[in-house]
Design a protein around this motif. Structure first.
Motif, PDB file in Angstrom:
ATOM      1  N   SER A 169       0.797  -1.226  -0.129  1.00  0.00           N
ATOM      2  CA  SER A 169      -0.132  -0.160   0.050  1.00  0.00           C
ATOM      3  C   SER A 169       0.847   1.230   0.089  1.00  0.00           C
ATOM      4  O   SER A 169       2.053   1.059   0.282  1.00  0.00           O
ATOM      5  CB  SER A 169      -0.907   0.063   1.018  1.00  0.00           C
ATOM      6  N   ALA A 212      -3.658  -6.104  -1.650  1.00  0.00           N
ATOM      7  CA  ALA A 212      -3.663  -4.649  -2.187  1.00  0.00           C
ATOM      8  C   ALA A 212      -5.050  -4.322  -2.482  1.00  0.00           C
ATOM      9  O   ALA A 212      -5.764  -5.032  -3.043  1.00  0.00           O
ATOM     10  CB  ALA A 212      -2.841  -4.542  -3.178  1.00  0.00           C
ATOM     11  N   GLU A 213      -5.223  -2.760  -2.577  1.00  0.00           N
ATOM     12  CA  GLU A 213      -6.461  -2.438  -3.130  1.00  0.00           C
ATOM     13  C   GLU A 213      -6.208  -2.574  -4.821  1.00  0.00           C
ATOM     14  O   GLU A 213      -5.185  -2.554  -5.420  1.00  0.00           O
ATOM     15  CB  GLU A 213      -6.797  -1.096  -2.925  1.00  0.00           C
ATOM     16  N   PRO A 214      -7.407  -2.547  -5.428  1.00  0.00           N
ATOM     17  CA  PRO A 214      -7.426  -3.187  -7.164  1.00  0.00           C
ATOM     18  C   PRO A 214      -6.611  -2.095  -7.864  1.00  0.00           C
ATOM     19  O   PRO A 214      -5.877  -2.750  -8.638  1.00  0.00           O
ATOM     20  CB  PRO A 214      -8.751  -2.666  -7.251  1.00  0.00           C
ATOM     21  N   ASP A 215      -6.361  -0.840  -7.793  1.00  0.00           N
ATOM     22  CA  ASP A 215      -5.321  -0.291  -8.451  1.00  0.00           C
ATOM     23  C   ASP A 215      -3.947  -0.443  -8.264  1.00  0.00           C
ATOM     24  O   ASP A 215      -3.313  -0.708  -9.602  1.00  0.00           O
ATOM     25  CB  ASP A 215      -5.544   1.576  -8.186  1.00  0.00           C
ATOM     26  N   SER A 245      -8.417  -8.316  -2.160  1.00  0.00           N
ATOM     27  CA  SER A 245      -8.902  -6.700  -2.365  1.00  0.00           C
ATOM     28  C   SER A 245      -8.977  -6.095  -0.884  1.00  0.00           C
ATOM     29  O   SER A 245     -10.241  -5.963  -0.688  1.00  0.00           O
ATOM     30  CB  SER A 245      -9.963  -6.584  -3.332  1.00  0.00           C
ATOM     31  N   ARG A 246      -7.890  -5.463  -0.383  1.00  0.00           N
ATOM     32  CA  ARG A 246      -8.225  -4.931   1.089  1.00  0.00           C
ATOM     33  C   ARG A 246      -7.207  -3.938   1.086  1.00  0.00           C
ATOM     34  O   ARG A 246      -5.990  -4.051   0.382  1.00  0.00           O
ATOM     35  CB  ARG A 246      -7.902  -6.230   2.172  1.00  0.00           C
ATOM     36  N   HIS A 247      -7.277  -3.091   2.009  1.00  0.00           N
ATOM     37  CA  HIS A 247      -6.240  -2.136   2.428  1.00  0.00           C
ATOM     38  C   HIS A 247      -5.438  -2.575   3.279  1.00  0.00           C
ATOM     39  O   HIS A 247      -5.626  -2.712   4.640  1.00  0.00           O
ATOM     40  CB  HIS A 247      -6.933  -1.100   2.927  1.00  0.00           C
ATOM     41  N   ARG A 285      -4.303  -1.306   7.263  1.00  0.00           N
ATOM     42  CA  ARG A 285      -5.359  -1.739   8.245  1.00  0.00           C
ATOM     43  C   ARG A 285      -5.280  -3.073   8.880  1.00  0.00           C
ATOM     44  O   ARG A 285      -6.063  -3.423   9.861  1.00  0.00           O
ATOM     45  CB  ARG A 285      -6.732  -1.254   7.977  1.00  0.00           C
TER      46      ARG A 285
END
Length: 389
Positions: A140, A237-240, A260-262, A265
């Motif tokens: 991230s 990771a987030e999608p982008d 697909s998570r941040h 956190r």
């Protein structure tokens, strides 16, 4: 005997003990039903398990004092087992030197028991397979981590050169851009940095460039750290960001699915739990072995075996490199290790699960073993093996 442990991990020492020969090896698989406990049925559950153990030991060819010692150890382990903490089930392994309880990820379909020269490991073969570890890359803009994990444990192995944040890379990019914009060092550094930033059409373009640079540096650092390790890598990771990681170059070990998570956190345990959900099914690990065995059968090579007696003798001698056994079949019988002769009798009383025996002997000599539905095995045999020689 020592009191039973209830550690979910299989240490190298545990593994060596579980795949070794014992005289005898006693196994219980237990489903811990919360409904029965809530209804006050735990006492009945313990009594039924003790009766099952007693009957199994009675059918085995054991000396009376040996039978009594194993029964006493098993009854004590069942009496003291903390069933609530062992949901949804556990396996209990008993030998003359030790008692070991292993929590299960899934409850067995039914309680079952076995007595033989080897423990009944068929239901948990996936925990003894190759690539018994995997990696988790949590990336991230605010920070990145690399974990090495098994299905039970995880630990941080973040390489020191892994960029910890996008800000770190952006600052380094500014320094480099300043040098390029002002190679002679004339004028103020701030003016040069500002000029470098304004060379981009918009702040968004600058941010995107820095983000891509951050991802590429991160992937290079991780791949250097994991060079030569074929274990799969799970991306969190987030999608982008995940899209940028995939565009950073061909990476065979990176699994197609990602979490697909941040990750900033999430703590290490949360990362581990999330990664487990996207690991490929165990059957996928057996596909290369299945292909190898089929190819050898097609060319009639001598380093393949599909007769159970031949496989058992080869496993005893350490000649089995990889083994497939039918998950939906049990062959009870006796294997004379001295003469290499197997006799299937069709009854569990006093006999051993010969498919399990082949698998555990294979594991004990450094081979791999998988279970598949019988209709997926070549020629629909109950077992097939690729031999070392």
């Amino acid at each position: 005997m020592a009191h039973p442990t209830a550690d979910p991990t299989i240490s190298p020492q545990d593994r060596a003990w579980l795949v070794a020969a014992h005289d005898p090896a006693v196994t219980l698989y237990v489903a811990t039903e919360p409904v029965q406990r809530a209804a006050g049925g735990l006492g009945a559950k313990r009594r039924n398990l003790k009766h099952m153990l007693q009957e199994r030991l009675r059918a085995a060819d054991l000396a009376p004092d040996q039978r009594q010692a194993l029964l006493a150890a098993g009854e004590e382990a069942l009496s003291t087992a903390d069933f609530p903490s062992l949901d949804p089930g556990f396996a209990l392994f008993l030998a003359e030197d030790r008692v070991h309880a292993l929590p299960l990820d899934e409850a067995p379909v039914e309680d079952m028991s076995a007595v033989g020269h080897r423990f009944l490991l068929r239901p948990i073969l996936d925990r003894f397979g190759p690539a018994d570890h995997f990696h988790v890359l949590a990336i991230s803009a605010g920070g990145s981590r690399l974990l090495k994990a098994t299905r039970e444990t995880c630990r941080d192995i973040t390489p020191p050169d892994l960029p910890r944040s996008l800000d770190q890379v952006a600052a380094e990019t500014d320094v480099e851009a300043t040098k390029q914009a002002n190679p002679a060092g004339r004028g103020g550094a701030g003016e040069a940095a500002s000029a470098a930033r304004h060379s981009y059409e918009s702040p968004a373009e600058l941010h995107e460039t820095q983000l891509v640079d951050f991802v590429h540096r991160s992937v290079k650092a991780v791949r250097r750290r994991l060079a030569g390790d074929p274990a799969p890598v799970v991306l969190v990771a987030e999608p982008d960001l995940a899209g940028h990681v995939r565009n950073a170059g061909d990476w065979p070990e990176l699994l197609p699915d990602f979490v697909s998570r941040h990750p900033a956190r999430m703590d290490d345990q949360e990362l581990h739990d999330a990664a487990l959900a996207v690991l490929p099914p165990e059957e996928a690990k057996a596909e290369p072995v299945l292909d190898r065995i089929k190819a050898r059968l097609g060319t009639a090579e001598p380093t393949v075996a599909i007769r159970l007696e031949e496989i058992l003798a080869a496993a005893r001698d350490g000649r089995v490199d990889s083994l497939l056994i039918a998950a939906d079949e049990t062959i009870w019988g006796h294997f004379d290790e001295g003469r290499g002769i197997a006799a299937a009798r069709g009854t569990p009383n006093g006999e051993e699960d010969l498919l399990n025996l082949a698998a555990v002997m294979t594991l004990a000599t450094g081979g791999t073993a998988f279970s598949l539905p019988r209709d997926k095995l070549p020629r629909s045999v109950p077992a097939a093996a690729a031999l070392r020689y």
